[in-house]
Enzyme design. Structure first.
Site, PDB file in Angstrom:
ATOM      1  N   ASP A 179       0.882  -1.147   0.046  1.00 38.45           N
ATOM      2  CA  ASP A 179       0.039   0.136   0.007  1.00 38.45           C
ATOM      3  C   ASP A 179       1.022   1.170   0.164  1.00 38.45           C
ATOM      4  OD1 ASP A 179      -2.523  -1.273   0.206  1.00 38.45           O
ATOM      5  OD2 ASP A 179      -2.140  -1.768   2.277  1.00 38.45           O
ATOM      6  N   ARG A 226      -0.930   0.712  16.537  1.00 40.81           N
ATOM      7  CA  ARG A 226      -1.418   1.887  15.841  1.00 40.81           C
ATOM      8  C   ARG A 226      -1.254   2.917  16.715  1.00 40.81           C
ATOM      9  NH1 ARG A 226       0.286  -1.043  12.094  1.00 40.81           N
ATOM     10  NH2 ARG A 226      -0.978  -2.019  10.798  1.00 40.81           N
ATOM     11  N   ASP A 235      -7.749  -0.131  11.088  1.00 38.40           N
ATOM     12  CA  ASP A 235      -6.693   0.742  11.084  1.00 38.40           C
ATOM     13  C   ASP A 235      -6.899   2.112  10.982  1.00 38.40           C
ATOM     14  OD1 ASP A 235      -5.055  -1.322  12.303  1.00 38.40           O
ATOM     15  OD2 ASP A 235      -3.953  -1.759  10.351  1.00 38.40           O
ATOM     16  N   SER A 256      -1.925 -10.194   3.088  1.00 36.06           N
ATOM     17  CA  SER A 256      -1.765  -9.046   3.992  1.00 36.06           C
ATOM     18  C   SER A 256      -1.463  -9.327   5.267  1.00 36.06           C
ATOM     19  CB  SER A 256      -3.125  -8.374   3.965  1.00 36.06           C
ATOM     20  OG  SER A 256      -3.001  -7.204   4.796  1.00 36.06           O
TER      21      SER A 256
END
Length: 406
Positions: free
Chosen positions: A16, A97, A126, A178
């Site tokens: 990404d 995160r 996320d 992923s």
């Protein structure tokens, strides 16, 4: 797309964010892109990252070592709360995160950035975790989320874009899981895992990264003793270690013995169900050991109520609500329960299993003189009759009124 001259990008170097740098420059008037990678234990994934970021258009790359802060200020408070999402998920991505996003905001403010960009999809959790943290520390900062703007619709199309722009990737279309890796865990999603009917290929070379499957684990058990002080792990097998070193050591021992592999279909915050395979070898050991120690050091009412708190705490972490008054208040409650959670827990690791092998604490509430089945002089068994009469009085009254139903 607005007057954006400088963007700070949450950069991992994965699929990404690798294509986002050129995409930002193409779609935001050749804006300056500053890449930031929060090092929370990705290991070799950070190798060559600076060269790659610069080659694809970034003006610079920050690599920030957040390992100690991550473990001590996010992971350990969550362990102390015994917070597990949906009975299985030990929150490896979830609590990484906030610490990464907080540092990104600090750099964005220092650099005078006009916007912060992340590579989270519009289907995932996320995006919420990153953006709530950004709002907590820079409430007026513009947020760019390419997955909510561009025409790309799949990881295959992302690979097409990368190939068209000569962006090197470490994955192929066949190995395009992923993944999210940090010092605490690694997650696997996508490809064959998208069908819950498919058994994960644990024994396929290269699938598991932090350890082996239970079938491949040694036939001999491994014993380990973990020492805690006020709910925080401080030593392994009598050796005092720092927080990061403890997690690494237990990752090694757990991984070698096939510990901490979870296959979960979880309920995402955005409303869908998602299937993932998680490896959390050291974390699984720490959770088990901490809970075992609480069995003998917490009174019944506190222990039971804390279980309820753990469920809510896990939701807050999973939903990205770390920087909220409720999470801070729950942590304050949890910390107050940990004053006596000090002692040693001995465990036996064997082919994916964690077997209790003994627990001791100077604050143990277990009294062998009271609990014994042998003759004792400290417990009058006749006292239980009056207790049962009072405890059972409500149901007795209902029964006399004919209100008790099968």
């Amino acid at each position: 797309m607005g007057d954006i001259k400088k963007v700070v990008l949450a950069y991992s170097g994965g699929l990404d964010t690798s294509i986002i740098i050129p995409w930002l420059k193409e779609n935001y008037d050749n804006c300056e892109v500053i890449a930031v990678s929060g090092d929370v234990g990705q290991g070799t994934e950070l190798d060559g990252l600076e060269e790659k970021a610069i080659k694809t258009g970034a003006s610079k790359l920050y690599i920030e070592d957040l390992n100690k802060e991550f473990i001590e200020e996010y992971v350990f408070p969550t362990i102390k709360a015994d917070a597990v999402y949906e009975s299985k998920y030990l929150l490896g991505t979830s609590f990484a995160r906030p610490v990464i996003a907080k540092r990104i905001v600090e750099i964005a403010l220092k650099e005078g950035a006009d916007a912060i960009c992340h590579g989270c999809t519009g289907k995932g959790n996320d995006q919420v975790r990153f953006e709530l943290a950004i709002k907590a520390f820079a409430p007026d900062m513009k947020i760019i989320a390419p997955w909510r703007e561009w025409s790309i619709k799949s990881r295959d199309e992302e690979i097409d874009y990368a190939e068209a722009h000569n962006i090197p990737l470490k994955i192929t279309r066949e190995t395009n899981y992923s993944k999210d890796k940090n010092i605490w865990h690694i997650s696997h999603e996508g490809l064959d895992l998208e069908n819950p009917a498919n058994e994960p290929m644990y024994n396929k070379e290269g699938f598991l990264e932090l350890g082996v499957s239970p079938e491949q684990a040694p036939d001999k058990a491994t014993y380990v003793t973990i020492s805690f002080e006020k709910g925080v792990p401080v030593a392994v097998d009598g050796e005092k270690l720092g927080s990061v070193e403890i997690v690494k050591k237990l990752n090694q021992l757990g991984g070698e013995n096939g510990i901490g592999i979870v296959d979960l279909v979880e309920n995402r915050l955005v409303g869908m169900k998602s299937r993932g395979v998680y490896e959390t070898p050291g974390g699984t050991i720490l959770y088990h050991a901490h809970n075992k120690l609480e069995e003998i050091t917490l009174d019944r009412d506190t222990y039971h109520y804390k279980q309820q708190v753990g469920l809510r705490f896990a939701e807050l972490v999973y939903f990205g609500q770390w920087y909220t008054p409720l999470r801070k208040a729950l942590s304050a409650f949890v910390d107050s329960t940990q004053e006596t959670v000090t002692g040693d827990v001995k465990l036996k690791l064997y082919k994916g299993n964690i077997i209790d092998a003994g627990v001791t604490s100077p604050y143990s509430l277990y009294d062998e003189d009271i609990a014994t089945f042998d003759e004792d002089e400290v417990y009058n068994q006749k006292d239980s009759a009056g207790f049962i009469n009072l405890f059972g009085l409500p149901i007795k009254v209902q029964a006399k009124k004919g209100l008790v139903k099968e």
